[in-house]
Design an enzyme around this catalytic site. Sequence first.
Site, mmCIF file in Angstrom:
data_model
loop_
_atom_site.group_PDB
_atom_site.id
_atom_site.type_symbol
_atom_site.label_atom_id
_atom_site.label_comp_id
_atom_site.label_asym_id
_atom_site.label_seq_id
_atom_site.Cartn_x
_atom_site.Cartn_y
_atom_site.Cartn_z
ATOM 1 N N LYS A 13 0.845 -1.214 0.000
ATOM 2 C CA LYS A 13 0.000 0.000 0.000
ATOM 3 C C LYS A 13 0.879 1.264 0.000
ATOM 4 O O LYS A 13 0.681 2.176 -0.801
ATOM 5 C CB LYS A 13 -0.930 0.029 1.231
ATOM 6 C CG LYS A 13 -1.848 -1.184 1.353
ATOM 7 C CD LYS A 13 -2.750 -1.108 2.564
ATOM 8 C CE LYS A 13 -2.035 -1.162 3.900
ATOM 9 N NZ LYS A 13 -1.339 -2.437 4.186
ATOM 10 N N ARG A 88 -10.018 1.204 8.166
ATOM 11 C CA ARG A 88 -9.667 -0.181 8.499
ATOM 12 C C ARG A 88 -10.788 -0.879 9.242
ATOM 13 O O ARG A 88 -10.638 -2.051 9.600
ATOM 14 C CB ARG A 88 -8.451 -0.171 9.410
ATOM 15 C CG ARG A 88 -7.136 -0.433 8.723
ATOM 16 C CD ARG A 88 -6.051 -0.174 9.756
ATOM 17 N NE ARG A 88 -4.906 -0.983 9.584
ATOM 18 C CZ ARG A 88 -3.774 -0.543 9.035
ATOM 19 N NH1 ARG A 88 -3.705 0.657 8.550
ATOM 20 N NH2 ARG A 88 -2.740 -1.335 8.979
ATOM 21 N N ARG A 127 11.889 -5.360 5.071
ATOM 22 C CA ARG A 127 11.611 -3.940 4.831
ATOM 23 C C ARG A 127 12.485 -3.020 5.696
ATOM 24 O O ARG A 127 12.720 -3.269 6.868
ATOM 25 C CB ARG A 127 10.144 -3.677 5.144
ATOM 26 C CG ARG A 127 9.802 -2.207 5.135
ATOM 27 C CD ARG A 127 8.353 -1.950 5.180
ATOM 28 N NE ARG A 127 7.685 -2.600 6.283
ATOM 29 C CZ ARG A 127 6.369 -2.595 6.413
ATOM 30 N NH1 ARG A 127 5.618 -2.016 5.499
ATOM 31 N NH2 ARG A 127 5.812 -3.190 7.437
ATOM 32 N N ARG A 161 10.942 -1.164 11.385
ATOM 33 C CA ARG A 161 9.808 -0.865 12.274
ATOM 34 C C ARG A 161 9.739 -1.832 13.453
ATOM 35 O O ARG A 161 9.939 -3.031 13.280
ATOM 36 C CB ARG A 161 8.498 -0.940 11.473
ATOM 37 C CG ARG A 161 8.230 0.344 10.718
ATOM 38 C CD ARG A 161 7.109 0.237 9.742
ATOM 39 N NE ARG A 161 5.908 -0.431 10.202
ATOM 40 C CZ ARG A 161 4.797 -0.521 9.481
ATOM 41 N NH1 ARG A 161 4.752 0.019 8.273
ATOM 42 N NH2 ARG A 161 3.752 -1.149 9.951
ATOM 43 N N ARG A 172 -1.183 -8.260 13.411
ATOM 44 C CA ARG A 172 -1.634 -7.304 12.384
ATOM 45 C C ARG A 172 -2.459 -8.022 11.320
ATOM 46 O O ARG A 172 -3.465 -7.501 10.830
ATOM 47 C CB ARG A 172 -0.421 -6.607 11.747
ATOM 48 C CG ARG A 172 0.151 -5.518 12.640
ATOM 49 C CD ARG A 172 1.590 -5.193 12.317
ATOM 50 N NE ARG A 172 1.803 -4.701 10.990
ATOM 51 C CZ ARG A 172 3.003 -4.665 10.402
ATOM 52 N NH1 ARG A 172 4.070 -5.092 11.054
ATOM 53 N NH2 ARG A 172 3.118 -4.199 9.189
HETATM 54 P P1 AP5 Z 1 4.789 -1.643 1.863
HETATM 55 O O1 AP5 Z 1 4.454 -0.797 0.694
HETATM 56 O O2 AP5 Z 1 5.518 -1.015 2.990
HETATM 57 O O3 AP5 Z 1 3.499 -2.416 2.383
HETATM 58 P P2 AP5 Z 1 2.217 -1.881 3.141
HETATM 59 O O4 AP5 Z 1 1.024 -2.544 2.549
HETATM 60 O O5 AP5 Z 1 2.217 -0.386 3.197
HETATM 61 O O6 AP5 Z 1 2.483 -2.534 4.541
HETATM 62 P P3 AP5 Z 1 2.432 -1.996 6.030
HETATM 63 O O7 AP5 Z 1 3.132 -3.043 6.853
HETATM 64 O O8 AP5 Z 1 2.934 -0.588 6.145
HETATM 65 O O9 AP5 Z 1 0.914 -2.042 6.309
HETATM 66 P P4 AP5 Z 1 0.220 -2.096 7.638
HETATM 67 O O10 AP5 Z 1 -1.164 -1.950 7.198
HETATM 68 O O11 AP5 Z 1 0.518 -3.268 8.491
HETATM 69 O O12 AP5 Z 1 0.888 -0.856 8.457
HETATM 70 P P5 AP5 Z 1 0.456 0.644 8.718
HETATM 71 O O13 AP5 Z 1 1.672 1.459 8.712
HETATM 72 O O14 AP5 Z 1 -0.686 1.059 7.870
HETATM 73 O O15 AP5 Z 1 5.630 -2.895 1.307
HETATM 74 C C1 AP5 Z 1 6.228 -3.835 2.194
HETATM 75 C C2 AP5 Z 1 7.621 -4.244 1.646
HETATM 76 O O16 AP5 Z 1 7.438 -5.016 0.457
HETATM 77 C C3 AP5 Z 1 8.515 -3.055 1.268
HETATM 78 O O17 AP5 Z 1 9.836 -3.351 1.653
HETATM 79 C C4 AP5 Z 1 8.407 -2.971 -0.273
HETATM 80 O O18 AP5 Z 1 9.622 -2.542 -0.844
HETATM 81 C C5 AP5 Z 1 8.103 -4.419 -0.669
HETATM 82 N N1 AP5 Z 1 7.148 -4.502 -1.785
HETATM 83 C C6 AP5 Z 1 6.008 -3.780 -1.958
HETATM 84 N N2 AP5 Z 1 5.365 -4.152 -3.078
HETATM 85 C C7 AP5 Z 1 6.117 -5.151 -3.633
HETATM 86 C C8 AP5 Z 1 5.975 -5.965 -4.813
HETATM 87 N N3 AP5 Z 1 4.921 -5.817 -5.659
HETATM 88 N N4 AP5 Z 1 6.927 -6.892 -5.068
HETATM 89 C C9 AP5 Z 1 7.985 -7.046 -4.221
HETATM 90 N N5 AP5 Z 1 8.180 -6.315 -3.097
HETATM 91 C C10 AP5 Z 1 7.255 -5.391 -2.797
HETATM 92 O O19 AP5 Z 1 -0.121 0.545 10.205
HETATM 93 C C11 AP5 Z 1 0.731 0.253 11.297
HETATM 94 C C12 AP5 Z 1 -0.080 0.203 12.585
HETATM 95 O O20 AP5 Z 1 -0.677 1.494 12.824
HETATM 96 C C13 AP5 Z 1 -1.258 -0.773 12.598
HETATM 97 O O21 AP5 Z 1 -0.871 -2.086 12.934
HETATM 98 C C14 AP5 Z 1 -2.145 -0.131 13.677
HETATM 99 O O22 AP5 Z 1 -1.658 -0.373 14.963
HETATM 100 C C15 AP5 Z 1 -1.982 1.359 13.392
HETATM 101 N N6 AP5 Z 1 -2.961 1.881 12.420
HETATM 102 C C16 AP5 Z 1 -2.685 2.455 11.210
HETATM 103 N N7 AP5 Z 1 -3.807 2.839 10.605
HETATM 104 C C17 AP5 Z 1 -4.829 2.504 11.417
HETATM 105 C C18 AP5 Z 1 -6.255 2.609 11.313
HETATM 106 N N8 AP5 Z 1 -6.842 3.163 10.222
HETATM 107 N N9 AP5 Z 1 -6.998 2.129 12.352
HETATM 108 C C19 AP5 Z 1 -6.425 1.600 13.449
HETATM 109 N N10 AP5 Z 1 -5.097 1.449 13.600
HETATM 110 C C20 AP5 Z 1 -4.293 1.891 12.596
#
Ligand code: AP5
Length: 216
Positions: A13, A88, A127, A161, A172
Site C-alpha cells: 500500500k 480499516r 523492509r 519498524r 496485524r
Molecule cells: P509496503 O508498501 O511497505 O506495504 P504496506 O502494505 O504499506 O504494509 P504496512 O506493513 O505498512 O501495512 P500495515 O497496514 O501493516 O501498516 P500501517 O503502517 O498502515 O511494502 C512492504 C515491503 O514489500 C517493502 O519493503 C516494499 O519494498 C516491498 N514490496 C512492496 N510491493 C512489492 C511488490 N509488488 N513486489 C515485491 N516487493 C514489494 O499501520 C501500522 C499500525 O498502525 C497498525 O498495525 C495499527 O496499529 C496502526 N494503524 C494504522 N492505521 C490505522 C487505522 N486506520 N486504524 C487503526 N489502527 C491503525
Amino acid sequence: MILVLLGPPGAGKGTQAQRIQESRGLTHLSTGDMLRAAVASGSGLGGKVKGIMEAGHLVPDDVIVEMIVDRLAEHGSEGGVILDGFPRTTAQARALEKTLSQRGLKLDRVIQIAVDTDTMVQRIAGRFACEDCGAGYHDTNQPTKAAGVCDNCGGIRFLRRPDDNPKAVRARFEAYEAQTAPLLPYYRSQGLLRGVDGMRTIDDVTAEIEKALDAA
Ligand code: AP5
C-alpha cells in the site's frame, strides 16, 4: 480523486501510494505514518498508541477518525487524496463518508491489493526505510542502488519498524482479517472496489492500479 488503498500488512500500500501520488498529483495520507510520527515526537497521542502499534493491534476508531478528519481539513481534500491504511473498520469507513460528504466530496475508488501470507511475511521481514526522508526499501525486492545510501536523499541511516516482528505481524494480519476484510464486500456492494494482483512486480502493480483508475 479520493482513493483508498486496502490490503493486508506488506501488500504494498505504502509503496504504491508513493508512486500514484507522484503520477496523479494526489496527497498521500498514511495513518500508519501519522501514528509513527506521533510516537517519534513523544506527543500525548504517541504515548497513547505506541504499545497498541507495537503489539500489532488496531488503534481505537475515535482516535484515528479525529486524526484523519483534522488532516483532511489541513490538506484540503479537494485536490485529491490517497488514503493508505484508512479506513480499516466499518466505523472508520462510515466516518470517512460523513466527513467527505460534509465537504461535498465522495469516495471515487477503492483498490484492494491482494497478496498471499508467505509473501506478506517475506516482504515485511526485509523492509527498511531511510531515517532522514522515509523512502521505503526492501533487502532483496527493492534495495538501494548504492549499498547503504538512500536513492532519494543520500541519507545513510536506516530504520526497521518495531512492529515488523513475527508476533506483531501475526496480530496485524489477524486484525486485517477480522476488522478490515469486511470492508471488501462493503465497498464491492457500492461498486467502488477494484482488485489488483499484489504478487506481481512493483511496476506491474502500479500499472494495474493506473489502469483501474483510468477505467473509473
Ligand atoms: P509496503 O508498501 O511497505 O506495504 P504496506 O502494505 O504499506 O504494509 P504496512 O506493513 O505498512 O501495512 P500495515 O497496514 O501493516 O501498516 P500501517 O503502517 O498502515 O511494502 C512492504 C515491503 O514489500 C517493502 O519493503 C516494499 O519494498 C516491498 N514490496 C512492496 N510491493 C512489492 C511488490 N509488488 N513486489 C515485491 N516487493 C514489494 O499501520 C501500522 C499500525 O498502525 C497498525 O498495525 C495499527 O496499529 C496502526 N494503524 C494504522 N492505521 C490505522 C487505522 N486506520 N486504524 C487503526 N489502527 C491503525
